[in-house]
Design a protein around this motif. Sequence first.
Motif, PDB file in Angstrom:
ATOM      1  N   LYS A 352       0.808  -1.210   0.000  1.00 47.11           N
ATOM      2  CA  LYS A 352       0.000   0.000   0.000  1.00 47.11           C
ATOM      3  C   LYS A 352       0.851   1.275   0.000  1.00 47.11           C
ATOM      4  O   LYS A 352       0.508   2.260  -0.654  1.00 47.11           O
ATOM      5  CB  LYS A 352      -0.931  -0.001   1.212  1.00 47.11           C
ATOM      6  CG  LYS A 352      -1.990  -1.089   1.159  1.00 47.11           C
ATOM      7  CD  LYS A 352      -2.796  -1.145   2.446  1.00 47.11           C
ATOM      8  CE  LYS A 352      -3.809  -2.282   2.414  1.00 47.11           C
ATOM      9  NZ  LYS A 352      -4.563  -2.392   3.694  1.00 47.11           N
ATOM     10  N   THR A 353       1.955   1.251   0.724  1.00 45.55           N
ATOM     11  CA  THR A 353       2.774   2.454   0.863  1.00 45.55           C
ATOM     12  C   THR A 353       3.618   2.722  -0.372  1.00 45.55           C
ATOM     13  O   THR A 353       3.732   3.874  -0.822  1.00 45.55           O
ATOM     14  CB  THR A 353       3.682   2.324   2.100  1.00 45.55           C
ATOM     15  OG1 THR A 353       2.875   2.082   3.259  1.00 45.55           O
ATOM     16  CG2 THR A 353       4.517   3.593   2.307  1.00 45.55           C
ATOM     17  N   TYR A 354       4.207   1.666  -0.924  1.00 46.61           N
ATOM     18  CA  TYR A 354       5.153   1.840  -2.037  1.00 46.61           C
ATOM     19  C   TYR A 354       4.627   1.289  -3.364  1.00 46.61           C
ATOM     20  O   TYR A 354       5.312   1.395  -4.389  1.00 46.61           O
ATOM     21  CB  TYR A 354       6.474   1.144  -1.715  1.00 46.61           C
ATOM     22  CG  TYR A 354       7.123   1.595  -0.435  1.00 46.61           C
ATOM     23  CD1 TYR A 354       7.767   2.833  -0.340  1.00 46.61           C
ATOM     24  CD2 TYR A 354       7.104   0.779   0.691  1.00 46.61           C
ATOM     25  CE1 TYR A 354       8.376   3.229   0.839  1.00 46.61           C
ATOM     26  CE2 TYR A 354       7.712   1.171   1.877  1.00 46.61           C
ATOM     27  CZ  TYR A 354       8.348   2.398   1.950  1.00 46.61           C
ATOM     28  OH  TYR A 354       8.951   2.789   3.118  1.00 46.61           O
ATOM     29  N   ASN A 355       3.477   0.652  -3.344  1.00 44.23           N
ATOM     30  CA  ASN A 355       2.926  -0.023  -4.522  1.00 44.23           C
ATOM     31  C   ASN A 355       3.808  -1.193  -4.962  1.00 44.23           C
ATOM     32  O   ASN A 355       3.975  -1.448  -6.159  1.00 44.23           O
ATOM     33  CB  ASN A 355       2.701   0.952  -5.683  1.00 44.23           C
ATOM     34  CG  ASN A 355       1.693   0.394  -6.690  1.00 44.23           C
ATOM     35  OD1 ASN A 355       0.787  -0.350  -6.334  1.00 44.23           O
ATOM     36  ND2 ASN A 355       1.863   0.744  -7.946  1.00 44.23           N
ATOM     37  N   ILE A 356       4.352  -1.905  -3.989  1.00 44.01           N
ATOM     38  CA  ILE A 356       5.076  -3.143  -4.277  1.00 44.01           C
ATOM     39  C   ILE A 356       4.069  -4.186  -4.755  1.00 44.01           C
ATOM     40  O   ILE A 356       2.991  -4.344  -4.173  1.00 44.01           O
ATOM     41  CB  ILE A 356       5.819  -3.634  -3.021  1.00 44.01           C
ATOM     42  CG1 ILE A 356       6.887  -2.611  -2.598  1.00 44.01           C
ATOM     43  CG2 ILE A 356       6.431  -5.003  -3.260  1.00 44.01           C
ATOM     44  CD1 ILE A 356       7.938  -2.319  -3.645  1.00 44.01           C
ATOM     45  N   SER A 357       4.421  -4.897  -5.820  1.00 42.14           N
ATOM     46  CA  SER A 357       3.476  -5.855  -6.413  1.00 42.14           C
ATOM     47  C   SER A 357       3.457  -7.187  -5.686  1.00 42.14           C
ATOM     48  O   SER A 357       2.393  -7.743  -5.402  1.00 42.14           O
ATOM     49  CB  SER A 357       3.834  -6.086  -7.886  1.00 42.14           C
ATOM     50  OG  SER A 357       3.675  -4.910  -8.632  1.00 42.14           O
ATOM     51  N   SER A 358       4.639  -7.738  -5.398  1.00 40.81           N
ATOM     52  CA  SER A 358       4.711  -9.040  -4.755  1.00 40.81           C
ATOM     53  C   SER A 358       6.113  -9.213  -4.182  1.00 40.81           C
ATOM     54  O   SER A 358       6.878  -8.237  -4.091  1.00 40.81           O
ATOM     55  CB  SER A 358       4.360 -10.163  -5.739  1.00 40.81           C
ATOM     56  OG  SER A 358       4.062 -11.353  -5.050  1.00 40.81           O
ATOM     57  N   PHE A 359       6.468 -10.463  -3.835  1.00 39.08           N
ATOM     58  CA  PHE A 359       7.653 -10.666  -3.015  1.00 39.08           C
ATOM     59  C   PHE A 359       8.434 -11.914  -3.431  1.00 39.08           C
ATOM     60  O   PHE A 359       7.866 -12.903  -3.875  1.00 39.08           O
ATOM     61  CB  PHE A 359       7.247 -10.808  -1.541  1.00 39.08           C
ATOM     62  CG  PHE A 359       6.418  -9.663  -1.050  1.00 39.08           C
ATOM     63  CD1 PHE A 359       7.010  -8.495  -0.609  1.00 39.08           C
ATOM     64  CD2 PHE A 359       5.028  -9.743  -1.071  1.00 39.08           C
ATOM     65  CE1 PHE A 359       6.236  -7.432  -0.179  1.00 39.08           C
ATOM     66  CE2 PHE A 359       4.245  -8.686  -0.648  1.00 39.08           C
ATOM     67  CZ  PHE A 359       4.864  -7.518  -0.203  1.00 39.08           C
ATOM     68  N   LYS A 360       9.730 -11.828  -3.236  1.00 44.40           N
ATOM     69  CA  LYS A 360      10.612 -12.998  -3.319  1.00 44.40           C
ATOM     70  C   LYS A 360      10.850 -13.468  -1.892  1.00 44.40           C
ATOM     71  O   LYS A 360      11.508 -12.782  -1.110  1.00 44.40           O
ATOM     72  CB  LYS A 360      11.940 -12.628  -3.985  1.00 44.40           C
ATOM     73  CG  LYS A 360      12.998 -13.724  -3.899  1.00 44.40           C
ATOM     74  CD  LYS A 360      14.323 -13.266  -4.487  1.00 44.40           C
ATOM     75  CE  LYS A 360      15.415 -14.307  -4.332  1.00 44.40           C
ATOM     76  NZ  LYS A 360      16.684 -13.894  -4.977  1.00 44.40           N
ATOM     77  N   PHE A 361      10.308 -14.626  -1.538  1.00 38.10           N
ATOM     78  CA  PHE A 361      10.446 -15.166  -0.188  1.00 38.10           C
ATOM     79  C   PHE A 361      11.690 -16.037  -0.121  1.00 38.10           C
ATOM     80  O   PHE A 361      11.759 -17.098  -0.738  1.00 38.10           O
ATOM     81  CB  PHE A 361       9.207 -15.969   0.190  1.00 38.10           C
ATOM     82  CG  PHE A 361       8.004 -15.123   0.478  1.00 38.10           C
ATOM     83  CD1 PHE A 361       7.694 -14.748   1.775  1.00 38.10           C
ATOM     84  CD2 PHE A 361       7.193 -14.669  -0.558  1.00 38.10           C
ATOM     85  CE1 PHE A 361       6.588 -13.955   2.037  1.00 38.10           C
ATOM     86  CE2 PHE A 361       6.085 -13.876  -0.299  1.00 38.10           C
ATOM     87  CZ  PHE A 361       5.784 -13.513   1.000  1.00 38.10           C
ATOM     88  N   ASP A 362      12.662 -15.579   0.650  1.00 33.71           N
ATOM     89  CA  ASP A 362      13.912 -16.314   0.776  1.00 33.71           C
ATOM     90  C   ASP A 362      13.895 -17.150   2.056  1.00 33.71           C
ATOM     91  O   ASP A 362      13.086 -16.931   2.957  1.00 33.71           O
ATOM     92  CB  ASP A 362      15.090 -15.337   0.803  1.00 33.71           C
ATOM     93  CG  ASP A 362      16.304 -15.865   0.059  1.00 33.71           C
ATOM     94  OD1 ASP A 362      16.321 -17.070  -0.271  1.00 33.71           O
ATOM     95  OD2 ASP A 362      17.234 -15.081  -0.213  1.00 33.71           O
ATOM     96  N   ALA A 363      14.818 -18.108   2.115  1.00 36.67           N
ATOM     97  CA  ALA A 363      15.003 -18.983   3.289  1.00 36.67           C
ATOM     98  C   ALA A 363      13.749 -19.824   3.529  1.00 36.67           C
ATOM     99  O   ALA A 363      13.012 -20.143   2.597  1.00 36.67           O
ATOM    100  CB  ALA A 363      15.408 -18.183   4.517  1.00 36.67           C
ATOM    101  N   GLY A 364      13.540 -20.211   4.774  1.00 35.53           N
ATOM    102  CA  GLY A 364      12.442 -21.107   5.129  1.00 35.53           C
ATOM    103  C   GLY A 364      12.889 -22.514   5.478  1.00 35.53           C
ATOM    104  O   GLY A 364      12.084 -23.334   5.923  1.00 35.53           O
ATOM    105  N   GLU A 365      14.178 -22.808   5.298  1.00 29.03           N
ATOM    106  CA  GLU A 365      14.674 -24.146   5.612  1.00 29.03           C
ATOM    107  C   GLU A 365      14.845 -24.317   7.125  1.00 29.03           C
ATOM    108  O   GLU A 365      14.957 -23.350   7.880  1.00 29.03           O
ATOM    109  CB  GLU A 365      16.012 -24.412   4.917  1.00 29.03           C
ATOM    110  CG  GLU A 365      15.954 -24.357   3.403  1.00 29.03           C
ATOM    111  CD  GLU A 365      16.218 -22.972   2.829  1.00 29.03           C
ATOM    112  OE1 GLU A 365      16.341 -22.865   1.597  1.00 29.03           O
ATOM    113  OE2 GLU A 365      16.301 -21.998   3.612  1.00 29.03           O
ATOM    114  N   THR A 366      14.932 -25.568   7.547  1.00 30.33           N
ATOM    115  CA  THR A 366      15.008 -25.853   8.987  1.00 30.33           C
ATOM    116  C   THR A 366      16.368 -25.556   9.589  1.00 30.33           C
ATOM    117  O   THR A 366      16.463 -25.373  10.804  1.00 30.33           O
ATOM    118  CB  THR A 366      14.671 -27.335   9.266  1.00 30.33           C
ATOM    119  OG1 THR A 366      15.702 -28.178   8.746  1.00 30.33           O
ATOM    120  CG2 THR A 366      13.343 -27.719   8.639  1.00 30.33           C
ATOM    121  N   ASN A 367      17.430 -25.518   8.787  1.00 28.42           N
ATOM    122  CA  ASN A 367      18.755 -25.312   9.377  1.00 28.42           C
ATOM    123  C   ASN A 367      18.945 -23.898   9.909  1.00 28.42           C
ATOM    124  O   ASN A 367      19.927 -23.620  10.592  1.00 28.42           O
ATOM    125  CB  ASN A 367      19.869 -25.644   8.379  1.00 28.42           C
ATOM    126  CG  ASN A 367      19.828 -24.799   7.128  1.00 28.42           C
ATOM    127  OD1 ASN A 367      18.901 -24.926   6.327  1.00 28.42           O
ATOM    128  ND2 ASN A 367      20.817 -23.940   6.942  1.00 28.42           N
TER     129      ASN A 367
END
Length: 607
Positions: A352-367
């Motif tokens: 809403k603030t910057y009009n960012i469209s979407s995201f690259k979600f990094d990480a998420g692994e268990t280590n």
Amino acid sequence: MKVGVALLLLILFSVIVGIIAWQAGQNDHEEPQTADEYVVGNLHLEKYFWNFKIKNSDTDVRLSGQLSNTGSTKIVATDCGSSNGAHWYGGYEDWNQFWPLDQTSLNPSAFVANDSYAKRIGGVQERYFINTQGIGINISSDVPLYISINQTFDKKICLMAKYEKYPYTNIKGGYPHLSYKICVADNVRTIHDFMSASFSKPSDIPDRKLFKYPIWSTWAQYHKDINQTTVMEFASNTLNYNFSHSQVEIDDDWTPKYGDMVFNVNKFPNATEMVKQLNAMGFRVTIWVHPFFNIDSLTFQEAASKFFLVRQYDSLLPALVSWWDGDAAGILDVSNNDAVQWFINKLQFLQKTYNISSFKFDAGETNWLPNIFETTYDSPNFYPTKWAELAYASDTSVRHQEVRVGVNTQHLPVFVRMLDKNSNWENKNGLKTLINTALTFGLLGYPFVLPDMIGGNAYEGNKPDRELFIRCLEATALLPAMQFSIVPWQYDDEVVNISRKCVQLHEEYADLIIELAKESVRTGAPIIRPLWWIAPLDKKCQTIDSEFLLGNNTLVAPVLDKGASSRDIYLPLGRWRALLDGRVIDGPEYLRNYNVKLDELPIFTRI
């Protein structure tokens, strides 16, 4: 129903022999007692403490069984078997990513999602293996599973169930339990079709633009040296050199501190205006996000005060972890619904603030988790699953986000990115792993494969030379999506022209790729397929790792060797037309020393 020779040789990793490895308090030489044995046709399955249920099938799958073992808390349940000449596929994303798994050598490892840079089992994984003799194994998700493959180059695969302090915490106080399903069919394709039906199918397809036009990411070109000026120059040059685009992705490092969810005004003095200008140029803008909050960030204090971070065991205090951009950080507790909604609210603020469209979600692994922490889960593998689900929840309408983990999340209509590739020609996370990783993702039920950046990540200043860049580009051209970061115009006009040619080629095949994506929704079939998909009994197709099928009728054979101007190409049964010279070839046929210029990609269409 009779069980064929393939079943006799390899069911349950070629005649399962239940081996119970006795640990603390047991005599090393003590042998488990054999009660009796099951006989199926001419196959003898030794029975120790097993509960083995087996049934015939009315389908092409001739036999289906469930094998389980419950020991005591001092026992590790272990099964080992030799591959006996069969070729195995599936399992997980890997640093070396051999296809098939014949050359893999893995010491006993917990089957949980890791960053494959740790040289462990990777972040996209399923407990699923199939082989060329029609055997399929699917290990139950509640098993505290360890696996070894060809550990001493003996061609054995071993499954183990055991609890330790971590990663598998024996919260419920039960015994280690090894349970898995075995199915047998006439060939590898039939067994895959049958067993993969247990995977959830994608609920839809991701954004169509991602299938057609390339992503342009700042990461490999600039790494952390980005600011408002470099982003604008990056986007402007993309247009000036006449390249199409689906979106521009602003990667690491755009925030004041890692974990803060606002732009760093010192690097981006007017991020809102920057995004507005990029939108006016036709770009959607996505940004890099992650689950970490360094302790010097304002957001760390907020998240910790709300108990939204993974906590120390038996404590309300956040457990601190290290990651590639910080030595002391909290990590989002994705098992806490309030924490997930709080994080999504932060993402919506950016939109809403910057009009960012979407995201690259990094990480998420268990280590990246602490070894021991407060949790209600026996296995840390809940984390990649819930992180990917969070990622999808951030953009459910357009669906142009990306994740890099997949554990029981085949239902999500999002692109799954390969972990960062290195800029080399080898099986050391380099070019030779590109096709193999795409094939593995597809078999595991993740058809929307996002290849990593063309040319690799140029780590330690090791940017790809022009030949490597071009061959990476060509190998990516007919994968489901393309992603640039290292820019073609840093080389010369020829590289720019070849890059445009490959982008145009991808656009020409985009409609087919999208139709195959829709097929994945209906059937679960991968978009990128191994050659044995159409010729499962052809032994040559079973080991080829440098060609792939786009659907059933388009065969792609990129050059993957440094300095090569020709390569051998195998065509399975069928009539094939070569796009380079128009020749029609009847397969099966090996084309030896097939000439391939630097700007060429061999493609064959089955007619």
